[in-house]
Design a protein around this motif. Sequence first.
Motif, short mmCIF file in Angstrom:
data_model
loop_
_atom_site.label_atom_id
_atom_site.label_comp_id
_atom_site.label_asym_id
_atom_site.label_seq_id
_atom_site.Cartn_x
_atom_site.Cartn_y
_atom_site.Cartn_z
N LYS A 29 0.83 -1.22 0.00
CA LYS A 29 0.00 0.00 0.00
C LYS A 29 0.85 1.26 0.00
O LYS A 29 0.33 2.36 -0.22
CB LYS A 29 -0.91 0.00 1.23
N TYR A 30 2.15 1.10 0.26
CA TYR A 30 3.03 2.26 0.42
C TYR A 30 4.31 2.07 -0.41
O TYR A 30 5.35 1.72 0.13
CB TYR A 30 3.38 2.46 1.89
N PRO A 31 4.24 2.28 -1.73
CA PRO A 31 5.44 2.12 -2.56
C PRO A 31 6.61 2.92 -2.02
O PRO A 31 6.46 4.08 -1.62
CB PRO A 31 4.97 2.65 -3.93
N GLY A 32 7.76 2.27 -1.99
CA GLY A 32 8.94 2.91 -1.42
C GLY A 32 8.85 3.09 0.08
O GLY A 32 9.69 3.78 0.67
N ASP A 33 7.85 2.50 0.72
CA ASP A 33 7.60 2.65 2.17
C ASP A 33 7.26 4.09 2.55
O ASP A 33 7.26 4.43 3.74
CB ASP A 33 8.80 2.19 3.00
N VAL A 34 6.93 4.91 1.57
CA VAL A 34 6.60 6.31 1.86
C VAL A 34 5.33 6.38 2.71
O VAL A 34 4.28 5.83 2.33
CB VAL A 34 6.42 7.12 0.56
N ASP A 35 5.41 7.00 3.85
CA ASP A 35 4.30 7.20 4.79
C ASP A 35 3.81 5.91 5.44
O ASP A 35 2.76 5.89 6.08
CB ASP A 35 3.12 7.90 4.12
N ILE A 36 4.56 4.82 5.34
CA ILE A 36 4.11 3.57 5.97
C ILE A 36 4.00 3.73 7.48
O ILE A 36 3.16 3.09 8.13
CB ILE A 36 5.04 2.40 5.60
N GLU A 37 4.80 4.62 8.06
CA GLU A 37 4.76 4.84 9.50
C GLU A 37 3.44 5.46 9.97
O GLU A 37 3.11 5.41 11.15
CB GLU A 37 5.93 5.71 9.95
N LYS A 38 2.67 6.03 9.03
CA LYS A 38 1.40 6.65 9.37
C LYS A 38 0.24 5.67 9.39
O LYS A 38 -0.86 6.01 9.82
CB LYS A 38 1.10 7.78 8.39
N ASP A 39 0.46 4.45 8.91
CA ASP A 39 -0.61 3.46 8.89
C ASP A 39 -0.98 3.08 10.34
O ASP A 39 -0.08 2.86 11.16
CB ASP A 39 -0.18 2.21 8.12
N THR A 66 25.24 5.21 8.20
CA THR A 66 26.22 5.31 7.14
C THR A 66 25.55 5.53 5.79
O THR A 66 24.41 5.12 5.58
CB THR A 66 27.10 4.04 7.08
N GLU A 67 26.27 6.17 4.89
CA GLU A 67 25.80 6.34 3.53
C GLU A 67 26.44 5.31 2.60
O GLU A 67 26.23 5.35 1.38
CB GLU A 67 26.10 7.76 3.04
N ALA A 68 27.19 4.40 3.17
CA ALA A 68 27.80 3.32 2.39
C ALA A 68 26.87 2.11 2.36
O ALA A 68 26.30 1.73 3.39
CB ALA A 68 29.14 2.92 3.00
N LYS A 69 26.67 1.54 1.20
CA LYS A 69 25.94 0.29 1.02
C LYS A 69 24.46 0.34 1.42
O LYS A 69 23.91 -0.65 1.90
CB LYS A 69 26.60 -0.85 1.81
N PRO A 70 23.74 1.46 1.26
CA PRO A 70 22.31 1.45 1.64
C PRO A 70 21.49 0.56 0.73
O PRO A 70 21.83 0.36 -0.44
CB PRO A 70 21.90 2.92 1.49
N CYS A 71 20.42 0.00 1.29
CA CYS A 71 19.54 -0.83 0.46
C CYS A 71 18.61 0.05 -0.36
O CYS A 71 18.23 -0.30 -1.48
CB CYS A 71 18.75 -1.82 1.30
N THR A 72 18.21 1.19 0.19
CA THR A 72 17.42 2.19 -0.53
C THR A 72 17.83 3.56 0.00
O THR A 72 18.49 3.66 1.04
CB THR A 72 15.91 2.01 -0.29
#
Length: 302
Positions: A29-39, A66-72
Amino acid sequence: MWGLAFILIPAFLVISGSRLHAADGLAAKYPGDVDIEKDPAVFFADNFESGDMKKWDQVRGPVLITEAKPCTGRRCVQIKMTRGQNTGGDAIKWFMPGADAVYARVYVKFSPDYQYCHHFVWLGANQRTNKWSAFGKAGLKPNGTYYSTGMEPWFAWGKNPPPGELNLYTYFLDMEVDRKMNKYWGNSFFPPGPGKGQATGEQRILPRLDQWQCWEFMIQANTAPDKADGKQAMWLDGKLVGEFAGIRWRNDLDLKVNCFWLEHYGYDGGDPTKQFWRDSQTVWVGDVVVARQYIGPRVNRE
């Protein structure tokens, strides 16, 4: 490299008569997990893009953004164990009073030279009046004031290649004693279920090294003090790899799951993997979500 076989279990779990499909998880329901914390079903979420760990209640040890190796996105968390210096690091989040069924999802990446750890990610049920009641209970049989399970890679005394095979390391009312040591160490549940299974079997599941993967697991509490109708389950990359039934977690129905523990732990005096220790071992973590329903892997934004 995968284990001897990657079992193809239908990616659903029967809970209260309904089927949960990986494609129909909360994340869909939340592509990219955008706003998933509001569910309203979500207790906690952190993609670490804030650049700090302020959402967590307690952070200990070398837990670094860290900014190294992020998954997204731009950031993730790095937790390193360093031999002779520390036993890793951890972050804890409580969500009191909790719920009878709780799911946790976390993206995980092990360093390419990773060996084994002692303990990993964990869900726990604590008393409302004592948020620490499920902690520090290694070797003890639960007395009804707590229960817990951790999704961990198990090294099986070197019989499994790194990082070890997936299992749920569980403390519950009717757990079995270690007869050799007369201690109640966590009972391990190996895929596919519904029973506990055995380590290093043909259906073992071995996570990959140097690759982001989606880990998810859940606890569903028993419905009455004398009923062993509780469950637990785990998924890897949206595939149900283990579902375990017939568990009596509690004898007090007010005792609910209310804590998520992000733990990368090892190199301690009691660590059984001593002969395999390297100078350091690193794991990266991203996109944590804890909710009262199945979450599923993150869906890419179009």
